[in-house]
Motif scaffolding. Structure first.
Motif: not given
Length: 292
Positions: A79, A282-283, A286
């Motif tokens: 990602r 990770t969300d 980002e």
């Protein structure tokens, strides 16, 4: 605090071979598309970095925790590299592909080693992302070289007080639990607050790394004045159940001292935050990096 005037190493040639066999097998299994491997010489030895994603843009440099390596970041790579160039680092003094040739005796040398590696990698500016010891290193690097980081992302970082007996007991308990049969090991992951014990794909590597003798200095506590001097955009994610410190106290301290910091306490997670909650983490990374 100074480290012994020795080099981090395995207890024997056999132990070293066993680890590197497990390491190479794990890389081949977990990273089916081989990244570009870059060796970065420093005066302390050779750092190894794995390059993912585009060559365009400000790179995201991933720094593992103590006893870790680039494989620690496996759940994040796809990602993050979809939108940014990514360099996952095997630092000197940790079990991985790096090769240490000289002692890293103190905090200054740890920071200089990272700075020299970034120079060798031709990274003039970077988003530094670090877990635990790697988070402490990212902070120390910013204090020594202010402005070189485009941003800091710190996942349950070290450096907020002396390492306690409670934390050392957590580390030892996790190491012992890793040696137990699978069903028991997985059951222990919850009570011990150590999601790594459920990572079957890395278990062989974890066991093999127990024969590594790490000779790096401890993470020195960060003073209020040092934290107050941080002006770069910073994201700090803390595990609510961390054995490293009281997450609520650290969050309150950071919010009061670092106005550029976005500080969040992640429920249910402990110091195992990066392994426990890779999707939500990770969300958040980002979202934080978007547009930077």
């Amino acid at each position: 605090m100074k480290a012994p005037d020795r080099i981090s190493e395995f207890t024997s040639d056999r132990a070293r071979t066993r680890f590197h066999t497990a390491y190479d097998q794990a890389r081949a299994r977990l990273w089916p598309a081989p990244p570009e491997t870059v060796v970065a010489p420093t005066r302390f030895g050779e750092v190894v970095a794995y390059r993912f994603g585009s060559a365009e843009g400000t790179p995201v440099v991933l720094l593992p925790g103590a006893g870790g390596n680039a494989l620690s970041w496996t759940p994040y790579l796809a990602r993050l590299s979809a939108h940014h160039p990514v360099l996952a680092v095997d630092p000197i003094g940790e079990p991985g592909a790096a090769r240490q040739t000289a002692p890293v005796p103190d905090e200054g040398a740890v920071v200089e080693c990272l700075a020299e590696a970034l120079d060798a990698l031709d990274v003039r500016r970077a988003h530094l992302v670090g877990m635990s010891y790697g988070g402490w290193l990212a902070l120390r690097h910013e204090l020594r070289f202010p402005g070189r980081a485009a941003s800091l992302t710190l996942l349950d970082p070290a450096g907020f007080g002396a390492v306690s007996g409670r934390f050392l007991l957590w580390v030892v308990a996790g190491g012992l639990a890793a040696l137990t049969p699978g069903p028991l090991r997985r059951r222990l992951a919850g009570p011990l607050g150590n999601a790594t014990l459920r990572q079957e794909e890395l278990l062989g590597l974890l066991r093999a790394s127990l024969s590594f003798r790490r000779r790096l200095p401890a993470a020195t506590p960060l003073a209020d004045a040092e934290l107050a001097s941080i002006t770069v955009p910073t994201l700090v994610l803390l595990g609510a159940r961390s054995r490293l410190y009281d997450a609520a106290d650290v969050a309150e301290r950071l919010r009061g001292l670092v106005p550029t910091a976005d500080v969040e306490v992640v429920p249910d997670a402990g110091h195992d935050l990066p392994v426990h909650s890779p999707g939500p983490v990770t969300d958040r990374i980002e979202e934080f990096l978007a547009g930077r």
